[in-house]
Design an enzyme around this catalytic site. Structure first.
Site, PDB file in Angstrom:
ATOM      1  N   SER A  15      14.179 -28.641   9.498  1.00  0.00           N
ATOM      2  CA  SER A  15      15.177 -28.331  10.515  1.00  0.00           C
ATOM      3  C   SER A  15      16.453 -29.098  10.286  1.00  0.00           C
ATOM      4  O   SER A  15      16.418 -30.319  10.111  1.00  0.00           O
ATOM      5  CB  SER A  15      14.653 -28.689  11.892  1.00  0.00           C
ATOM      6  OG  SER A  15      13.782 -27.712  12.332  1.00  0.00           O
ATOM      7  N   HIS A  35      18.367 -28.738  18.119  1.00  0.00           N
ATOM      8  CA  HIS A  35      17.034 -29.166  18.560  1.00  0.00           C
ATOM      9  C   HIS A  35      16.607 -30.468  17.904  1.00  0.00           C
ATOM     10  O   HIS A  35      15.655 -31.099  18.361  1.00  0.00           O
ATOM     11  CB  HIS A  35      15.993 -28.047  18.414  1.00  0.00           C
ATOM     12  CG  HIS A  35      15.444 -27.811  17.046  1.00  0.00           C
ATOM     13  ND1 HIS A  35      15.941 -26.857  16.188  1.00  0.00           N
ATOM     14  CD2 HIS A  35      14.417 -28.391  16.393  1.00  0.00           C
ATOM     15  CE1 HIS A  35      15.236 -26.861  15.076  1.00  0.00           C
ATOM     16  NE2 HIS A  35      14.302 -27.785  15.165  1.00  0.00           N
ATOM     17  N   ASP A  69      22.070 -23.153  16.815  1.00  0.00           N
ATOM     18  CA  ASP A  69      21.253 -24.375  16.755  1.00  0.00           C
ATOM     19  C   ASP A  69      21.895 -25.453  15.861  1.00  0.00           C
ATOM     20  O   ASP A  69      21.415 -25.734  14.775  1.00  0.00           O
ATOM     21  CB  ASP A  69      19.850 -24.014  16.260  1.00  0.00           C
ATOM     22  CG  ASP A  69      18.828 -25.085  16.605  1.00  0.00           C
ATOM     23  OD1 ASP A  69      19.238 -26.214  16.939  1.00  0.00           O
ATOM     24  OD2 ASP A  69      17.616 -24.794  16.534  1.00  0.00           O
TER      25      ASP A  69
HETATM   26  N1  ARG Z   1      10.972 -23.469  16.134  1.00  0.00           N
HETATM   27  C1  ARG Z   1      12.066 -24.286  15.746  1.00  0.00           C
HETATM   28  C2  ARG Z   1      11.571 -25.435  14.909  1.00  0.00           C
HETATM   29  O1  ARG Z   1      10.436 -25.785  14.930  1.00  0.00           O
HETATM   30  C3  ARG Z   1      12.973 -24.704  16.869  1.00  0.00           C
HETATM   31  C4  ARG Z   1      12.400 -25.302  18.070  1.00  0.00           C
HETATM   32  C5  ARG Z   1      13.317 -25.608  19.225  1.00  0.00           C
HETATM   33  N2  ARG Z   1      13.464 -24.516  20.137  1.00  0.00           N
HETATM   34  C6  ARG Z   1      12.678 -24.241  21.199  1.00  0.00           C
HETATM   35  N3  ARG Z   1      12.909 -23.183  21.896  1.00  0.00           N
HETATM   36  N4  ARG Z   1      11.681 -25.028  21.589  1.00  0.00           N
HETATM   37  O2  ARG Z   1      12.317 -26.038  14.178  1.00  0.00           O
END
Ligand code: ARG
Length: 734
Positions: free
Chosen positions: A669, A98, A234
Site C-alpha cells: 500500500s 489509509h 487513496d
Molecule cells: N484494502 C486496502 C488495503 O488493504 C485498503 C483498505 C482501507 N480501506 C477500507 N475501506 N478499510 O490496502
C-alpha cells in the site's frame, strides 16, 4: 494494505512446445508472466530481459544499485506496514490515505477535524509532527545464508527456531549496536532455504503535510474496498526530516527537510491499456506454496471464524461511532483495519472455493509425491503435513475465538498484559524499581486503553464473545467451571446472563475504576490482580488456552516450518531448469513487480475498463452517506470540469483509478506505480475481489492491482486543497 498479476498467451505457447512434463513444473513453480515479487538486487538476466521485452527503458543499475543512486533509494517503509516514496528533493513523501489514517485521525479533534475536512500545511512550519511514525530507507542487503545455515546445523523444530533467533540477533546486533536510527532484519527466503540481512536507516521525524477529506481519501469505504471499479482518492502527503548535519533524528524544531539520494519524477503523460507498469514496495506476506491442507483449514475453520467474530465487533463499534463524532475519531483507525481484513478473508474463502484451489493443490501434490517416491528426504513430506494439520485442526477454532473474540474485547486484551505484573509480584524477590517499572507500564497501557477504545462498544463485544464461545467452541475445550458459575450467578430473566456478566466486569474492574486503580498503584498486590473481574476472564480463557492448547499450536507451527523448508527444497530439485525464475514469498522486504495497465473480464459477458473517471465519482455520489458523500467544493470543481493540466486526453476527463497486472499484496500500500522510464504514474492501494485468493494462489488472468492515478492526486492537491506550492515542489514530466 494493498496487493496483486497475468500473461496467458506466452504461457500456453511454452506448454504446447515442451509438453506435459513442463506443464507439471509450471503449475508448481508459478513463476512467470506478471506473477512475481522479485528481489530487485537479484533480478537475473531472464527476468530483466522480460521486463525490457514488456517495455522497460531503464538499465538494471537504475532500478537497484548498491553504490550508485537508483530508484530503490526513493522507496521507503512507511510506518509499520506500508510503502511510501520520495517525490521531491525536500523529502516529500506520497503514500496512501489509509496508511496515514491513524496519524491523520490522531492529529484531528472534533473542532479541527482533518480526517473529515482534509488538511494542507501552507508552509513547512504548519506541518504536523506525527508521534510514533517513522520511515525506513534500505541501506544495504547481504546474503548471510552460509552463516545462518552453519549456525542452524541439522537442528529442527523448536531448537531450530531458538538457534535462528540467536544467530539473527547476533547478526543484527553487529550492525545496529545501540543505535535507534538503524534497524536490521535477517529475512528468510524460500521458507528457510536462504537468508538475507537487510539494514535500514530509520528516520523518526516525519510530518503530515496534507490529506484530502476522508470522503475523498476513503471514498466508497468498505463497500468498494477490495473491488474494481474504484473511485477512491487513496493518498496522503508527508515529509521526512533530518538533523541539520544530515543524520536521521528524533523530532526537533531545528530539523531540516530530508535530502534524498533519489526522488521520483511525476508524469502527467498518463497511460493507455497495455502500457508497461512497474511497482516497487514492501509486500508483507504470501504463502504461494501453501498445501491443500492449509487451504482447507483456511476455508473450513480460520476464515469463517474470523469473519463471524469481526462481523460482531464491527457492528458494536459502528453503533457507537455513528452516534458521536468524537467516538468516530477515536475508533476510526481500529475500525478500518478490522473491517479491511474482515472483507479480505471472506473474499479469500470465496475465491479459494470458486476456483477449487484445494483441488489444484491436490494435483500438484500428487505430482510431487510421484517424483518423491524413493527419495527419503521428500517422500513422506506431504503425509507429514497431513498429520500435522490433523493434529492441530480440532483446536484451531478455539484459537480464533481467543484472538478475535475474547481478546477482541480490548479491556480483556489490556488486562491480559497484567500477567507480567502478576508473575513479578508472585516472585516476591523483585527489586523495587522492577515493580515500579512494571506498574508504570501497566498504567500507560490502561491510559492507552481508556483513550483509544469505547467502553460501551467494548462491553457489548465481551458479552457477545463469551456467548459465541459458549455455543461455537467444542464443549470439551471450555474452561472448567466458568460457564456453570456464570449461569448460576446471573440467572435473572431480565437480561442475558452474558450481558449481565459483561456489565459487572466493566463496572468493577480497576481498568475502568480510577479509584481502584489509584489504590492499586499505591500498593500493588497480587490479590488485587487475581480478584479483578477482567483478569478473571484472562485467567479463565487466556491462561486456559495458553496452558492447554498453545503448546500444540507451537508444535504445529514448527512442524509446518520444517516441512515447508523440505517441500520447497524438493520442488526446486524437481524443477532445476525453473529455479532461476522463482521468486521468494513476500516477507516485507523490498520487491519489484512488473506488468501492464490492463482491462479484464471479471465474469462471463462483463468487461472492466482499465480506468475510472471523475464523472464516475460523481455518479456514485450519495449526499450524506457514510461512504459515498463528497465535499461541496469537490462537486463544484468536478461539475465545472475544472481539470487544470490533469485531464486525460483519451477520456477527456480526470482519470481517478486504474488497474495493472502487477503482483503485489498487503504492505505494498502506497507503493509507486512507475512507467517504463521510472516516472510516477500512480499509487497502488488495493487488490481486486476476483483474485482475493492471491496470498495463496496467483490467478494469471484475473489478478489486478488497483491504483490511484497520480494526476487525480495532483488535481486534489491543487484544485480541491488549494496547495499549489506542493505541486511546485515536484519534478513534473509533461
Ligand atoms: N484494502 C486496502 C488495503 O488493504 C485498503 C483498505 C482501507 N480501506 C477500507 N475501506 N478499510 O490496502
Amino acid at each position: 494494505m494493498a496487493l496483486n498479476f497475468l500473461g496467458l498467451p506466452q504461457t500456453i505457447l511454452v506448454m504446447k512446445k515442451i509438453g506435459l512434463l513442463i506443464i507439471c513444473s509450471i503449475t508448481i513453480l508459478r513463476s512467470f508472466a506478471d506473477e512475481g515479487m522479485w528481489l530487485p538486487l537479484l533480478l537475473g538476466q531472464q527476468v530483466y530481459q522480460d521486463m525490457v521485452k514488456k517495455g522497460l527503458k531503464l538499465k538494471p543499475e537504475q532500478l537497484y544499485s548498491a553504490n550508485k543512486n537508483s530508484i530503490k533509494d526513493a522507496i521507503i517503509i512507511f510506518g509499520g506496514g506500508c510503502t511510501g516514496e520520495i517525490v521531491s528533493d525536500k523529502g516529500l513523501v506520497f503514500t496512501n490515505h489509509h496508511c496515514g489514517y491513524g496519524q491523520i485521525a490522531a492529529a484531528s479533534s472534533v473542532e479541527a477535524n482533518y480526517l473529515r475536512d482534509g488538511f494542507w500545511a501552507s508552509d513547512l512550519s504548519k506541518e504536523i509532527p506525527s508521534k510514533n511514525l517513522s520511515v525506513s530507507f534500505l541501506n544495504r542487503i547481504e546474503d548471510v545464508t552460509n552463516r545462518v545455515l552453519t549456525a542452524l546445523g541439522n537442528t529442527s523444530g523448536a531448537e531450530r527456531n531458538r538457534k535462528l533467533q540467536e544467530i539473527s540477533s547476533a547478526i543484527t546486533k553487529e550492525v545496529v549496536g545501540e543505535s535507534t536510527f538503524k534497524n536490521a532484519v535477517v529475512a528468510s527466503m524460500f521458507k528457510g532455504n536462504q537468508y538475507f540481512l537487510y539494514v535500514y536507516d530509520v528516520y523518526r521525524d516525519v510530518r503530515l503535510v496534507g490529506t484530502p477529506p476522508e470522503s475523498v481519501g476513503k471514498f466508497g469505504g468498505d463497500t468498494d474496498n477490495w473491488e474494481w471499479p474504484r473511485h477512491t482518492g487513496d493518498f496522503a502527503v508527508f515529509r521526512v526530516y533530518m538533523s541539520k548535519d544530515g543524520q536521521p533524528a528524533n523530532f526537533s524544531a531545528d530539523n531540516v527537510p530530508y535530502k534524498p539520494k533519489h526522488f521520483l519524477p511525476v508524469s502527467l503523460k498518463g497511460f493507455k491499456d497495455g502500457d508497461y507498469a512497474m511497482i516497487f514496495g514492501y509486500p508483507g506476506s504470501t504463502n504461494r506454496y501453501e498445501t491443500s491442507y492449509g487451504i482447507q483449514l483456511s476455508t473450513e475453520v480460520n476464515n469463517p471464524t474470523l469473519v463471524k467474530l469481526r462481523d460482531m465487533r464491527l457492528k458494536y463499534m459502528f453503533e457507537e461511532m455513528k452516534k458521536d463524532a468524537a467516538v468516530k475519531l477515536q475508533l476510526a483507525s481500529e475500525y478500518a483495519s478490522i473491517a479491511n481484513y474482515w472483507k479480505f478473508y471472506d473474499g479469500e474463502s470465496k475465491q479459494l472455493l470458486k476456483y477449487d484451489i484445494f483441488g489444484q493443490k491436490k494435483q500438484t501434490e500428487q505430482q510431487f509425491n510421484d517424483w518423491a517416491k524413493g527419495k527419503a528426504e521428500y517422500e513422506t513430506v506431504l503425509k507429514e503435513y497431513e498429520d500435522a494439520y490433523a493434529a492441530w485442526k480440532p483446536y484451531a477454532k478455539h484459537r480464533m475465538f481467543l484472538i478475535e473474540g475474547i481478546l477482541g474485547c480490548r479491556l480483556i486484551q489490556a488486562a491480559s498484559a497484567w500477567q507480567n505484573l502478576e508473575a513479578l509480584l508472585k516472585r516476591r524477590d523483585y527489586k523495587p524499581e522492577e515493580l515500579e517499572r512494571a506498574v508504570k507500564a501497566a498504567d500507560a497501557a490502561r491510559t492507552n486503553y481508556l483513550n483509544n477504545y469505547n467502553l460501551k462498544a467494548d462491553q457489548q463485544i465481551l458479552a457477545s464473545a463469551i456467548m459465541m464461545y459458549y455455543s461455537d467452541v467444542d464443549k470439551s475445550q471450555h474452561p472448567e467451571g466458568f460457564y456453570d458459575n456464570l449461569f448460576r450467578q446471573y440467572n435473572s430473566l431480565e437480561a442475558s446472563p452474558y450481558k449481565q456478566f459483561a456489565a459487572d466486569v466493566f463496572a468493577e474492574s480497576m481498568m475502568t475504576d480510577a479509584k481502584k486503580w489509584a489504590a492499586f498503584q499505591a500498593k500493588p498486590t497480587v490479590d488485587a490482580i487475581i480478584q479483578d473481574p477482567a483478569f478473571k476472564v484472562v485467567s479463565a480463557f487466556v491462561k486456559h488456552f495458553n496452558n492447554k492448547y498453545a503448546p500444540a499450536f507451537a508444535e504445529f507451527t514448527t512442524r509446518n516450518n520444517d516441512l515447508g523448508r523440505r517441500y520447497l527444497k524438493g520442488i526446486m530439485e524437481m524443477n532445476p531448469a525453473q529455479v532461476n525464475k522463482m521468486y521468494p514469498d513476500a516477507n516485507f522486504t523490498m520487491r519489484v513487480s512488473y506488468g501492464q495497465v490492463k482491462s479484464y473480464r471479471p465474469r462471463d459477458g462483463v468487461m472492466y475498463d482499465y480506468a475510472t473517471t471523475l464523472s464516475g465519482v460523481l455518479s456514485k455520489y450519495v449526499p450524506g452517506d457514510y461512504e459515498f458523500d463528497l465535499p461541496k467544493k469537490f462537486i463544484e470543481l468536478a461539475k465545472a470540469r475544472d481539470f487544470g493540466q490533469y485531464a486525460d486526453p483519451h477520456y477527456n476527463d480526470i482519470v481517478v483509478g486504474f488497474i495493472t497486472t502487477n503482483d503485489i499484496t498487503g504492505g505494498n500500500s502506497g507503493s509507486p506505480v512507475l512507467d517504463a522510464q521510472g516516472n510516477l504514474i500512480g499509487l497502488a492501494f488495493d487488490g481486486n475481489y476476483e483474485a482475493l485468493s492471491h496470498k495463496l494462489a496467483f490467478d494469471k488472468e484475473l489478478n489486478r492491482t488497483i491504483n490511484v492515478d497520480i494526476r487525480y492526486v495532483l488535481w486534489c492537491i491543487e484544485k480541491l486543497g488549494g496547495a499549489k506550492h506542493i505541486i511546485d515542489e515536484l519534478k513534473l514530466v509533461k
